[in-house]
Design a protein around this motif. Structure first.
Motif, mmCIF file in Angstrom:
data_model
loop_
_atom_site.group_PDB
_atom_site.id
_atom_site.type_symbol
_atom_site.label_atom_id
_atom_site.label_comp_id
_atom_site.label_asym_id
_atom_site.label_seq_id
_atom_site.Cartn_x
_atom_site.Cartn_y
_atom_site.Cartn_z
ATOM 1 N N ALA A 1 31.534 37.417 39.707
ATOM 2 C CA ALA A 1 31.330 37.158 38.287
ATOM 3 C C ALA A 1 32.611 36.669 37.626
ATOM 4 O O ALA A 1 32.582 35.782 36.760
ATOM 5 C CB ALA A 1 30.827 38.422 37.595
ATOM 6 N N ALA A 2 33.735 37.248 38.033
ATOM 7 C CA ALA A 2 35.018 36.818 37.476
ATOM 8 C C ALA A 2 35.315 35.367 37.844
ATOM 9 O O ALA A 2 35.874 34.613 37.039
ATOM 10 C CB ALA A 2 36.131 37.730 37.973
ATOM 11 N N ARG A 3 34.938 34.978 39.051
ATOM 12 C CA ARG A 3 35.142 33.588 39.458
ATOM 13 C C ARG A 3 34.340 32.650 38.565
ATOM 14 O O ARG A 3 34.855 31.634 38.086
ATOM 15 C CB ARG A 3 34.705 33.417 40.917
ATOM 16 N N ASN B 1 43.215 41.428 26.382
ATOM 17 C CA ASN B 1 41.976 42.192 26.552
ATOM 18 C C ASN B 1 41.783 42.520 28.034
ATOM 19 O O ASN B 1 40.903 41.974 28.699
ATOM 20 C CB ASN B 1 40.786 41.385 26.013
ATOM 21 N N ALA B 2 42.634 43.401 28.547
ATOM 22 C CA ALA B 2 42.579 43.769 29.962
ATOM 23 C C ALA B 2 41.539 44.854 30.189
ATOM 24 O O ALA B 2 41.441 45.811 29.428
ATOM 25 C CB ALA B 2 43.945 44.256 30.437
ATOM 26 N N VAL C 1 38.051 34.416 35.248
ATOM 27 C CA VAL C 1 38.861 35.572 34.858
ATOM 28 C C VAL C 1 39.725 35.986 36.054
ATOM 29 O O VAL C 1 39.188 36.245 37.134
ATOM 30 C CB VAL C 1 37.980 36.752 34.423
ATOM 31 N N PRO C 2 41.041 36.089 35.909
ATOM 32 C CA PRO C 2 41.890 36.551 37.015
ATOM 33 C C PRO C 2 41.576 38.000 37.370
ATOM 34 O O PRO C 2 41.318 38.829 36.492
ATOM 35 C CB PRO C 2 43.314 36.425 36.451
ATOM 36 N N VAL C 3 41.601 38.308 38.667
ATOM 37 C CA VAL C 3 41.281 39.640 39.167
ATOM 38 C C VAL C 3 42.476 40.218 39.904
ATOM 39 O O VAL C 3 43.117 39.529 40.709
ATOM 40 C CB VAL C 3 40.071 39.598 40.126
ATOM 41 N N VAL C 4 42.767 41.496 39.646
ATOM 42 C CA VAL C 4 43.861 42.194 40.319
ATOM 43 C C VAL C 4 43.267 43.273 41.219
ATOM 44 O O VAL C 4 42.562 44.165 40.752
ATOM 45 C CB VAL C 4 44.844 42.827 39.308
ATOM 46 N N LEU C 5 43.565 43.185 42.521
ATOM 47 C CA LEU C 5 43.087 44.174 43.483
ATOM 48 C C LEU C 5 43.959 45.413 43.462
ATOM 49 O O LEU C 5 45.123 45.369 43.065
ATOM 50 C CB LEU C 5 43.095 43.586 44.892
ATOM 51 N N LEU D 1 41.042 41.242 34.922
ATOM 52 C CA LEU D 1 40.227 42.358 35.397
ATOM 53 C C LEU D 1 40.928 43.048 36.554
ATOM 54 O O LEU D 1 41.214 42.425 37.572
ATOM 55 C CB LEU D 1 38.854 41.857 35.865
ATOM 56 N N GLY D 2 41.225 44.343 36.383
ATOM 57 C CA GLY D 2 41.751 45.151 37.471
ATOM 58 C C GLY D 2 40.626 45.934 38.107
ATOM 59 O O GLY D 2 39.709 46.387 37.423
#
Length: 316
Positions: free
Chosen positions: A226-228, A50-51, A232-236, A144-145
């Motif tokens: 919020a992801a922290r 669920n990206a 949730v892993p975040v992609v910059l 999350l990208g």
């Protein structure tokens, strides 16, 4: 902010599984990426089902009266429309990697104030936009990208970088190879004017964001926070999203360990910002800019990193 710690158990399971498939390091950055995903998803095996790709579209007062951008607010609106209609090149890439695009239009018809004359945002506006960024986590994505679009975004990010890291305006303005020299000069002049106007008010990272940043940076900060909280892993993506992570890092260096750089653009200042965060990009794709292209491509690569564990018993 409530501090959420990663779960090292699933990451160790990934490491042990990889050792069972070969020697230490055989999977290189893909192996490290799969451990990172498992650590922050708090589950084994890591998987992306669920990206979400969050695109924040902003507008800046500095782009209206000076030659600082190769784009325009009208162009931004066109890009927003194409993304929402599924007709943008990014739409096809996102569909290919199975990422759901969510476009957040941040009052493009009402640009932030010209930060060479005053603060870009009021305290209330900045705080509200950070909170708005939390909405990128609706739908409970498992990765999350981030991406940003809009005229003047790179100049605002350069001004914030000067506030965070010091150095000269021309160092942080440094664009990619396609930007004309006169545009780079105008951007440098604008950043210098902003730094002079807000001298003495830029030591605090959130105040720097408010004074010389923009709504898209504030929304990215909110999404990262919020992801922290939700692990949730975040992609910059490009330079601007990296500077948004830099704001969080300046508040608490440990607060961006759930964040990964998807790629590095041809913009020298992008690599310089990654160096300040001690982040290595997943790939040197050498795009001229961000706009979500790099973070989306990285999601596809992260799915590849998860592939060796397909069929493994699931936990979490």
């Amino acid at each position: 902010m409530r501090d959420v710690q990663p779960d090292e158990g699933p990451a160790e399971q990934v490491r042990e599984a990889l050792l069972g498939m070969g020697r230490e390091g055989d999977f290189g950055r893909l192996g490290k990426a799969s451990q990172w995903l498992a650590r922050w998803q708090r589950r084994y095996p890591p998987r992306i089902e669920n990206a979400t790709l969050a695109i924040f579209a902003g507008a800046h007062g500095i782009s209206g009266g000076s030659d600082v951008s190769l784009s325009s607010d009208d162009s931004t609106m066109s890009k927003v429309g194409a993304l929402r209609d599924g007709k943008a090149p990014l739409s096809a890439i996102a569909a290919q990697v199975g990422a759901n695009i969510r476009v957040f239009e941040l009052a493009i018809e009402q640009p932030t104030a010209d930060f060479t004359d005053g603060a870009a945002m009021s305290e209330k506006e900045c705080a509200a936009t950070i909170a708005y960024g939390f909405e990128a986590l609706e739908g409970q994505p498992d990765v999350l990208g981030l991406g940003v679009i809009g005229a003047g975004i790179g100049t605002a990010a350069a001004a914030v970088a000067c506030a965070l890291y010091g150095g000269t305006a021309d160092y942080w303005v440094r664009p990619g190879p396609l930007a004309p020299r006169n545009v780079s000069g105008s951007r440098t002049d604008v950043v210098n004017a902003a730094l002079a106007r807000h001298r003495g008010h830029l030591d605090d990272p959130l105040e720097a964001l408010r004074c010389v940043g923009g709504r898209e940076l504030a929304a990215c900060v909110g999404a990262i926070l919020a992801a922290r909280i939700q692990s949730v892993p975040v992609v910059l993506d490009g330079f601007a999203t990296t500077i948004a992570a830099g704001i969080v890092h300046a508040i608490n260096p440990a607060a961006v360990s759930h964040v990964m750089s998807g790629h590095v653009t041809k913009r020298p200042a992008h690599q310089a910002a990654l160096d300040r965060l001690d982040m290595a990009p997943l790939l040197p794709l050498e795009f001229n800019t961000g706009g979500g292209m790099g973070s989306t491509a990285a999601i596809g690569l992260l799915k590849t990193a998860c592939a060796p564990f397909l069929g493994q018993p699931q936990s979490g």
